[in-house]
Enzyme design. Structure first.
Site, PDB file in Angstrom:
ATOM      1  N   GLY A  99     -12.600  45.500  -7.597  1.00  0.00           N
ATOM      2  CA  GLY A  99     -13.621  46.317  -7.644  1.00  0.00           C
ATOM      3  C   GLY A  99     -13.810  47.670  -7.868  1.00  0.00           C
ATOM      4  O   GLY A  99     -12.623  48.246  -6.298  1.00  0.00           O
ATOM      5  N   ARG A 115      -9.141  41.122 -11.162  1.00  0.00           N
ATOM      6  CA  ARG A 115      -9.151  40.459 -10.704  1.00  0.00           C
ATOM      7  C   ARG A 115      -8.616  39.165 -11.277  1.00  0.00           C
ATOM      8  O   ARG A 115      -9.140  38.131 -11.745  1.00  0.00           O
ATOM      9  CB  ARG A 115     -10.856  39.721  -9.810  1.00  0.00           C
ATOM     10  CG  ARG A 115     -11.451  40.919  -9.450  1.00  0.00           C
ATOM     11  CD  ARG A 115     -12.585  40.541  -8.146  1.00  0.00           C
ATOM     12  NE  ARG A 115     -12.733  41.122  -7.655  1.00  0.00           N
ATOM     13  CZ  ARG A 115     -14.387  42.305  -7.286  1.00  0.00           C
ATOM     14  NH1 ARG A 115     -14.714  41.885  -8.347  1.00  0.00           N
ATOM     15  NH2 ARG A 115     -14.385  43.194  -6.936  1.00  0.00           N
ATOM     16  N   ASP A 158     -10.027  43.935   0.295  1.00  0.00           N
ATOM     17  CA  ASP A 158      -8.991  42.556   0.873  1.00  0.00           C
ATOM     18  C   ASP A 158      -8.147  41.775   0.321  1.00  0.00           C
ATOM     19  O   ASP A 158      -7.523  41.821   0.512  1.00  0.00           O
ATOM     20  CB  ASP A 158     -10.106  42.090   1.910  1.00  0.00           C
ATOM     21  CG  ASP A 158     -11.348  41.760   0.900  1.00  0.00           C
ATOM     22  OD1 ASP A 158     -11.893  41.785   0.400  1.00  0.00           O
ATOM     23  OD2 ASP A 158     -11.651  40.812   2.129  1.00  0.00           O
ATOM     24  N   THR A 162     -12.638  51.005  -2.014  1.00  0.00           N
ATOM     25  CA  THR A 162     -13.457  50.183  -2.193  1.00  0.00           C
ATOM     26  C   THR A 162     -15.521  50.535  -1.490  1.00  0.00           C
ATOM     27  O   THR A 162     -14.709  51.728  -0.460  1.00  0.00           O
ATOM     28  CB  THR A 162     -13.809  48.531  -1.227  1.00  0.00           C
ATOM     29  OG1 THR A 162     -15.233  47.744  -1.822  1.00  0.00           O
ATOM     30  CG2 THR A 162     -13.172  48.679   0.392  1.00  0.00           C
ATOM     31  N   ASP A 217     -17.555  49.357  -0.223  1.00  0.00           N
ATOM     32  CA  ASP A 217     -18.231  48.429   0.456  1.00  0.00           C
ATOM     33  C   ASP A 217     -17.719  49.150   2.273  1.00  0.00           C
ATOM     34  O   ASP A 217     -18.504  48.902   3.518  1.00  0.00           O
ATOM     35  CB  ASP A 217     -17.689  47.580   0.771  1.00  0.00           C
ATOM     36  CG  ASP A 217     -18.494  46.459  -0.674  1.00  0.00           C
ATOM     37  OD1 ASP A 217     -19.484  46.961  -1.019  1.00  0.00           O
ATOM     38  OD2 ASP A 217     -18.116  44.873  -1.337  1.00  0.00           O
ATOM     39  N   ASP A 248     -15.645  47.829   4.011  1.00  0.00           N
ATOM     40  CA  ASP A 248     -15.683  46.371   4.962  1.00  0.00           C
ATOM     41  C   ASP A 248     -13.589  46.150   5.273  1.00  0.00           C
ATOM     42  O   ASP A 248     -13.439  45.210   5.459  1.00  0.00           O
ATOM     43  CB  ASP A 248     -15.820  45.329   4.638  1.00  0.00           C
ATOM     44  CG  ASP A 248     -15.395  45.327   2.809  1.00  0.00           C
ATOM     45  OD1 ASP A 248     -14.679  46.298   2.465  1.00  0.00           O
ATOM     46  OD2 ASP A 248     -15.394  44.050   2.221  1.00  0.00           O
ATOM     47  N   ARG A 276     -21.814  42.559  -0.244  1.00  0.00           N
ATOM     48  CA  ARG A 276     -21.310  41.174  -0.402  1.00  0.00           C
ATOM     49  C   ARG A 276     -21.796  40.655   1.456  1.00  0.00           C
ATOM     50  O   ARG A 276     -22.258  40.247   1.446  1.00  0.00           O
ATOM     51  CB  ARG A 276     -21.003  40.516  -1.564  1.00  0.00           C
ATOM     52  CG  ARG A 276     -20.161  39.447  -1.552  1.00  0.00           C
ATOM     53  CD  ARG A 276     -19.687  38.695  -2.775  1.00  0.00           C
ATOM     54  NE  ARG A 276     -18.483  39.493  -3.329  1.00  0.00           N
ATOM     55  CZ  ARG A 276     -17.623  39.888  -3.185  1.00  0.00           C
ATOM     56  NH1 ARG A 276     -18.041  39.047  -4.941  1.00  0.00           N
ATOM     57  NH2 ARG A 276     -16.807  40.946  -3.721  1.00  0.00           N
TER      58      ARG A 276
END
Ligand code: F6P
Length: 328
Positions: free
Chosen positions: A15, A76, A107, A130, A132, A134, A176
């Site tokens: 992303g 992706r 990741d 990213t 996120d 994360d 997510r």
């Protein structure tokens, strides 16, 4: 190692995130600074498999520090998940005489890099990009700060109309598997409740809390819902569930979606991307590989890819406490 690296490839994968362009710029210009050729690889690992390469010079990355998205594009790649796909990618790297790679992503990007490094001995350093946030081993990922500001700005606007109509709004934000955007933007935007993937707070408890806030005189409220939250209901089902149980609420749903991934990067993200872009090239020059450069207490540090992608990042528990106090 310093003599051995003459050409570095750079790609963005997974992303996209605001600030990726600033990171590509920093990688390219660090290469120019250290007299290394820099090759841009289009569409992430897919472009690696297809040999979609272009020479990047210090001048070819001008006027992009302020741009959202990634001019190298992102993808992706399913093919890169296969041993054969990675062998093709490695052959293209060798044919183009690329000695080392900088991969910018999350990741999935780092998982791909681990395989490429282990199967073919390709030196790879990662940069966390990213929205996120994360990724372990870095306080922040590139794009996260911009996304937070986008979300807060959007919720501020929703607040205006929520307040005019005395409505309850459920706002879905990205994440997510991670609640960082929801928790931080939720607190920043004054949300009443925040639902995140890392913890199931129970939807019955949410009904109690909404009942209490009504009684305390609140006429409109905002609930921030991370897309991966754990109630087992999607945001529309959640809205229906609240509506069925608390009939005096006029409820609306707003899904913010991909606006969270776009837009000009914030100053913080540009600086972070610049630091990590320089850090990635310098890590390769020091002979590091199989690592991600991250930011820890303002310092550029390296962690193994395996550490970066391991499990979920610990939640900032203090934020939940602050939310409880400030929503009284
Ligand atoms: O970039 C990460 C992320 O934003 C997640 O929070 C979200 O679930 C996902 O990407 C959506 O990505 P896409 O629309 O590219 O499938």
């Amino acid at each position: 190692m310093l003599e051995k690296i003459k050409k570095i490839g750079v790609l963005t994968s997974g992303g996209d995130a605001p600030g990726m362009n600033a990171a590509i710029r920093a990688v390219t210009r660090s290469c120019a600074f250290y007299n290394i050729e820099c090759i841009g690889i289009y569409r992430g690992y897919q472009g690696l498999i297809e040999g979609d390469f272009e020479l990047l010079t210090a001048r070819s990355v001008r006027n992009i520090i302020n741009k959202g998205g990634t001019f190298l594009k992102s993808a992706r790649s399913q093919e890169f998940r296969t041993v054969e796909g990675r062998a093709k990618a490695y052959k293209n790297l060798k044919d183009a005489e690329i000695d080392a790679l900088v991969v910018i992503g999350g990741d999935g990007t780092f998982t791909g890099a681990i395989h490429l490094e282990k199967e073919h001995g390709m030196p790879v350093v990662g940069i966390p990009g990213t929205i996120d946030n994360d990724i372990n081993g870095t306080d922040y990922t590139i794009g996260y700060d911009t996304a937070l500001n986008t979300v807060v700005d959007a919720i501020d606007k929703i607040r205006d109309t929520a307040s005019s109509h005395d409505r309850l709004f459920l706002v879905e934000v990205m994440g997510r598997d991670a609640g960082d955007i929801a928790l931080n933007a939720g607190i920043g935007a004054g949300a009443e409740e925040i639902l995140i993937p890392e913890e199931d707070m129970g939807i019955e408890r949410m009904l109690d809390s909404l009942t209490k806030s009504r009684k305390s005189g609140k006429t409109s409220s905002i609930i921030v819902v991370a897309e991966g939250e754990k109630s087992g209901k999607n945001i529309f089902e959640l809205a229906d569930f609240i509506g069925e149980n608390l009939t005096d609420y006029d409820i609306r749903v707003s899904v913010l979606g991909h606006i969270q991934r776009g837009g000009a990067p914030s100053c913080y993200d540009r600086v972070l991307a610049s630091k990590l872009g320089v850090g990635a090239v310098e890590a390769l020059l020091r002979g590091e590989t199989g690592v991600m450069v991250g930011i820890t207490h303002k310092l550029v540090t390296s962690v193994d890819f395996e550490v970066a992608i391991k499990g979920s990042k610990p939640l900032d528990k203090e934020l939940r406490r602050v939310l409880n106090i400030t929503t009284i």
